[in-house]
Design a protein around this motif. Structure first.
Motif, PDB file in Angstrom:
ATOM      1  N   MET A 160      47.908  47.650  77.557  1.00  0.00           N
ATOM      2  CA  MET A 160      48.044  49.042  77.328  1.00  0.00           C
ATOM      3  C   MET A 160      47.808  49.931  78.474  1.00  0.00           C
ATOM      4  O   MET A 160      48.325  51.003  78.574  1.00  0.00           O
ATOM      5  CB  MET A 160      47.169  49.524  75.853  1.00  0.00           C
ATOM      6  N   ALA A 161      46.784  49.661  79.191  1.00  0.00           N
ATOM      7  CA  ALA A 161      46.549  50.177  80.370  1.00  0.00           C
ATOM      8  C   ALA A 161      47.856  50.287  81.174  1.00  0.00           C
ATOM      9  O   ALA A 161      48.137  51.714  81.847  1.00  0.00           O
ATOM     10  CB  ALA A 161      45.588  49.773  81.288  1.00  0.00           C
ATOM     11  N   LYS A 162      48.524  49.411  81.245  1.00  0.00           N
ATOM     12  CA  LYS A 162      49.779  49.358  82.178  1.00  0.00           C
ATOM     13  C   LYS A 162      50.792  50.136  81.631  1.00  0.00           C
ATOM     14  O   LYS A 162      51.624  50.854  82.201  1.00  0.00           O
ATOM     15  CB  LYS A 162      50.321  47.890  82.432  1.00  0.00           C
ATOM     16  N   ARG A 163      50.908  50.072  80.046  1.00  0.00           N
ATOM     17  CA  ARG A 163      51.836  50.888  79.588  1.00  0.00           C
ATOM     18  C   ARG A 163      51.649  52.359  79.770  1.00  0.00           C
ATOM     19  O   ARG A 163      52.588  53.296  79.803  1.00  0.00           O
ATOM     20  CB  ARG A 163      51.971  50.539  78.325  1.00  0.00           C
ATOM     21  N   ALA A 164      50.306  52.854  79.894  1.00  0.00           N
ATOM     22  CA  ALA A 164      50.031  54.241  80.012  1.00  0.00           C
ATOM     23  C   ALA A 164      50.511  54.599  81.184  1.00  0.00           C
ATOM     24  O   ALA A 164      51.002  55.640  81.488  1.00  0.00           O
ATOM     25  CB  ALA A 164      48.538  54.435  79.728  1.00  0.00           C
ATOM     26  N   ILE A 165      50.294  53.908  82.381  1.00  0.00           N
ATOM     27  CA  ILE A 165      50.722  54.228  83.718  1.00  0.00           C
ATOM     28  C   ILE A 165      52.201  54.285  83.647  1.00  0.00           C
ATOM     29  O   ILE A 165      52.807  55.240  84.362  1.00  0.00           O
ATOM     30  CB  ILE A 165      50.320  52.962  84.659  1.00  0.00           C
ATOM     31  N   GLN A 166      52.789  53.560  83.166  1.00  0.00           N
ATOM     32  CA  GLN A 166      54.424  53.723  83.027  1.00  0.00           C
ATOM     33  C   GLN A 166      54.520  54.767  82.171  1.00  0.00           C
ATOM     34  O   GLN A 166      55.655  55.483  82.491  1.00  0.00           O
ATOM     35  CB  GLN A 166      55.127  52.296  82.421  1.00  0.00           C
ATOM     36  N   GLN A 167      53.914  55.033  81.444  1.00  0.00           N
ATOM     37  CA  GLN A 167      54.210  56.634  80.700  1.00  0.00           C
ATOM     38  C   GLN A 167      54.338  57.672  81.608  1.00  0.00           C
ATOM     39  O   GLN A 167      54.948  58.408  81.467  1.00  0.00           O
ATOM     40  CB  GLN A 167      53.189  56.663  79.294  1.00  0.00           C
ATOM     41  N   LEU A 168      53.240  57.762  82.455  1.00  0.00           N
ATOM     42  CA  LEU A 168      53.145  58.705  83.505  1.00  0.00           C
ATOM     43  C   LEU A 168      54.345  58.590  84.520  1.00  0.00           C
ATOM     44  O   LEU A 168      54.990  59.609  84.760  1.00  0.00           O
ATOM     45  CB  LEU A 168      51.692  58.438  84.378  1.00  0.00           C
ATOM     46  N   VAL A 169      54.400  57.514  84.779  1.00  0.00           N
ATOM     47  CA  VAL A 169      55.548  57.164  85.815  1.00  0.00           C
ATOM     48  C   VAL A 169      56.897  57.740  85.353  1.00  0.00           C
ATOM     49  O   VAL A 169      57.801  58.425  85.849  1.00  0.00           O
ATOM     50  CB  VAL A 169      55.858  55.670  86.128  1.00  0.00           C
ATOM     51  N   TYR A 170      57.302  57.293  83.874  1.00  0.00           N
ATOM     52  CA  TYR A 170      58.543  57.773  83.376  1.00  0.00           C
ATOM     53  C   TYR A 170      58.577  59.184  83.155  1.00  0.00           C
ATOM     54  O   TYR A 170      59.746  59.775  83.343  1.00  0.00           O
ATOM     55  CB  TYR A 170      58.806  57.160  82.010  1.00  0.00           C
ATOM     56  N   THR A 171      57.286  59.918  82.603  1.00  0.00           N
ATOM     57  CA  THR A 171      57.524  61.343  82.536  1.00  0.00           C
ATOM     58  C   THR A 171      57.499  62.249  83.709  1.00  0.00           C
ATOM     59  O   THR A 171      58.296  63.041  83.878  1.00  0.00           O
ATOM     60  CB  THR A 171      56.146  61.846  81.953  1.00  0.00           C
ATOM     61  N   ALA A 172      56.778  61.615  84.911  1.00  0.00           N
ATOM     62  CA  ALA A 172      56.990  62.296  86.360  1.00  0.00           C
ATOM     63  C   ALA A 172      58.521  62.237  86.633  1.00  0.00           C
ATOM     64  O   ALA A 172      58.949  63.117  87.427  1.00  0.00           O
ATOM     65  CB  ALA A 172      56.058  61.626  87.323  1.00  0.00           C
ATOM     66  N   THR A 173      59.170  60.854  86.704  1.00  0.00           N
ATOM     67  CA  THR A 173      60.386  60.726  87.282  1.00  0.00           C
ATOM     68  C   THR A 173      61.479  61.536  86.612  1.00  0.00           C
ATOM     69  O   THR A 173      62.378  62.043  86.936  1.00  0.00           O
ATOM     70  CB  THR A 173      60.739  59.267  87.343  1.00  0.00           C
ATOM     71  N   ALA A 174      61.383  61.611  85.119  1.00  0.00           N
ATOM     72  CA  ALA A 174      62.181  62.271  84.184  1.00  0.00           C
ATOM     73  C   ALA A 174      62.192  63.791  84.538  1.00  0.00           C
ATOM     74  O   ALA A 174      63.258  64.434  84.768  1.00  0.00           O
ATOM     75  CB  ALA A 174      61.929  62.274  82.847  1.00  0.00           C
ATOM     76  N   ALA A 175      61.157  64.407  84.868  1.00  0.00           N
ATOM     77  CA  ALA A 175      60.764  65.820  85.042  1.00  0.00           C
ATOM     78  C   ALA A 175      61.462  66.118  86.362  1.00  0.00           C
ATOM     79  O   ALA A 175      62.153  66.935  86.478  1.00  0.00           O
ATOM     80  CB  ALA A 175      59.514  66.056  85.055  1.00  0.00           C
ATOM     81  N   GLY A 176      60.930  65.355  87.490  1.00  0.00           N
ATOM     82  CA  GLY A 176      61.745  65.415  88.632  1.00  0.00           C
ATOM     83  C   GLY A 176      63.205  65.414  88.790  1.00  0.00           C
ATOM     84  O   GLY A 176      63.921  66.466  89.349  1.00  0.00           O
ATOM     85  N   ALA A 177      63.733  64.403  88.206  1.00  0.00           N
ATOM     86  CA  ALA A 177      65.223  64.432  87.835  1.00  0.00           C
ATOM     87  C   ALA A 177      65.909  65.295  87.244  1.00  0.00           C
ATOM     88  O   ALA A 177      66.953  65.979  87.668  1.00  0.00           O
ATOM     89  CB  ALA A 177      65.578  63.014  87.408  1.00  0.00           C
ATOM     90  N   SER A 178      65.338  65.695  85.902  1.00  0.00           N
ATOM     91  CA  SER A 178      66.131  66.609  85.140  1.00  0.00           C
ATOM     92  C   SER A 178      66.036  68.015  85.705  1.00  0.00           C
ATOM     93  O   SER A 178      66.797  68.988  85.203  1.00  0.00           O
ATOM     94  CB  SER A 178      65.248  66.507  83.736  1.00  0.00           C
ATOM     95  N   SER A 179      64.951  68.456  86.559  1.00  0.00           N
ATOM     96  CA  SER A 179      64.733  69.719  87.030  1.00  0.00           C
ATOM     97  C   SER A 179      65.551  69.547  88.560  1.00  0.00           C
ATOM     98  O   SER A 179      65.520  70.807  89.250  1.00  0.00           O
ATOM     99  CB  SER A 179      63.405  70.212  87.355  1.00  0.00           C
ATOM    100  N   GLY A 180      66.303  68.628  88.910  1.00  0.00           N
ATOM    101  CA  GLY A 180      66.956  68.570  90.060  1.00  0.00           C
ATOM    102  C   GLY A 180      65.927  68.619  91.423  1.00  0.00           C
ATOM    103  O   GLY A 180      66.562  68.809  92.481  1.00  0.00           O
ATOM    104  N   LEU A 181      64.631  68.171  91.337  1.00  0.00           N
ATOM    105  CA  LEU A 181      63.862  68.122  92.412  1.00  0.00           C
ATOM    106  C   LEU A 181      63.697  66.725  93.352  1.00  0.00           C
ATOM    107  O   LEU A 181      63.423  66.859  94.273  1.00  0.00           O
ATOM    108  CB  LEU A 181      62.189  68.407  92.074  1.00  0.00           C
ATOM    109  N   VAL A 182      64.396  65.847  92.745  1.00  0.00           N
ATOM    110  CA  VAL A 182      64.666  64.754  93.467  1.00  0.00           C
ATOM    111  C   VAL A 182      66.061  64.258  93.127  1.00  0.00           C
ATOM    112  O   VAL A 182      66.790  64.478  92.427  1.00  0.00           O
ATOM    113  CB  VAL A 182      63.590  63.399  92.824  1.00  0.00           C
TER     114      VAL A 182
END
Length: 320
Positions: free
Chosen positions: A159-181
């Motif tokens: 579950m700890a590894k899934r929590a880290i992936q939860q953060l990775v998915y959220t951060a990359t989604a926010a960066g992509a959807s806002s055009g920052l990456v």
């Protein structure tokens, strides 16, 4: 330390239980009891991803991740949560209204760490941190700097590894959807704790390694619209979502909700997720609904057991 208890989804028929009492049911394979001595817990790096799917539970589950979010004009933040489906645990996305005082990545992560999911079947093990900051380098690397209080939950290694992936998915989604990456290239996330690498997150995952989205983390089926608890106009109601298996045969059901808890079959049918490259895995359908409360269920069809709801996702909504 707080022990987080994901709501369980009933594996019989693939349905997800909504009783509030299930909030306190601890899946033994996912959460470590505070009374169990673990002097040397298993240690992995943030770039490692859990491999818990075995046997029939993997049917229809691809090894790739969902496509990266595209740039959108909406100021809603894409936030990923953790939820159960059959015997497995996956990431599910919601779009949330967030204050605009911070950059898009920071505010999406702050929502993930401080708010509750709209859907009661989802949960987050993250805690609201005293400090949270993000930055983006020209190499498509998002750096997240957070205080250690964000990790104040008692989790097992998986579950700890899934929590880290939860953060990775959220951060990359926010960066992509806002055009920052640049969404045409791989995006990686580096997690710092008080400005330093090498922190052992949730007592299991060693941070500091540039980490991409892990394969197979997102739910094989998820409903995008309507979101949980929203109101829609009566008449033709559009239901849309995504399967991570392009061309997958999906079954949908509309249940009429009476008295807050009773559900009666109302409409049902099949739909095929798109296999086209530009619409890969997307599905949609339109149903005519009168005012009332409804639940939509979408699941994959198991060729060997056609009556079994596999990788089911549900949404409750109101037609006004």
């Amino acid at each position: 330390m707080e022990i987080w208890n994901p709501r369980r989804r009933n594996t019989a028929g693939g349905s997800r239980a909504r009783s509030a009492a299930l909030l306190f049911v601890l899946p033994a394979a996912l959460v470590l009891s505070g009374c169990v001595a673990t002097p040397q817990p298993p240690e992995t790096t943030a770039a490692s991803t859990p491999q818990a799917m075995t046997g029939s539970a993997t049917a229809g589950v691809p090894t790739t991740s969902a496509p990266l979010e595209t740039t959108q004009a909406s100021n809603k933040a894409p936030v990923y949560w953790i939820g159960r489906s059959n015997e497995n645990v996956f990431l599910y996305r919601e779009f949330r209204d967030v204050p605009e005082q911070e950059n898009p990545v920071t505010r999406a992560l702050r929502s993930m760490m401080s708010q509750k999911p709209l859907d009661p079947d989802f949960f987050t093990p993250w805690q609201n941190p005293k400090k949270l900051a993000t930055s983006i380098s020209g190499k498509n690397v998002i750096t997240v700097d957070v205080s250690p209080d964000a990790f104040n939950s008692n989790l097992d290694d998986d579950m700890a590894k899934r929590a880290i992936q939860q953060l990775v998915y959220t951060a990359t989604a926010a960066g992509a959807s806002s055009g920052l990456v640049d969404s045409g290239q791989q995006i990686q996330v580096v997690i710092l704790v008080d400005g330093h690498t090498d922190y052992l997150a949730f007592n299991h995952v060693r941070l500091g390694t540039p980490t991409p989205r892990g394969a197979g983390m997102v739910a094989p089926v998820w409903i995008i619209d309507p979101q949980e608890g929203v109101g829609v106009a009566d008449g033709s109601v559009k239901i849309s979502g995504r399967s991570t298996l392009p061309g997958a045969k999906l079954r949908w059901k509309i249940l009429k909700v009476e008295g807050g808890t009773d559900r009666a079959a109302y409409l049902s049918g099949d739909v095929t997720a798109s296999a086209e490259a530009t619409q890969s895995g997307l599905f949609s359908l339109n149903v005519n609904l009168a005012p009332g409360n409804y639940e939509v269920r979408v699941s994959q069809i198991d060729p060997g057991t056609p009556d079994r709801e596999m990788n089911v996702d549900t949404r409750g909504f109101t037609v006004e």
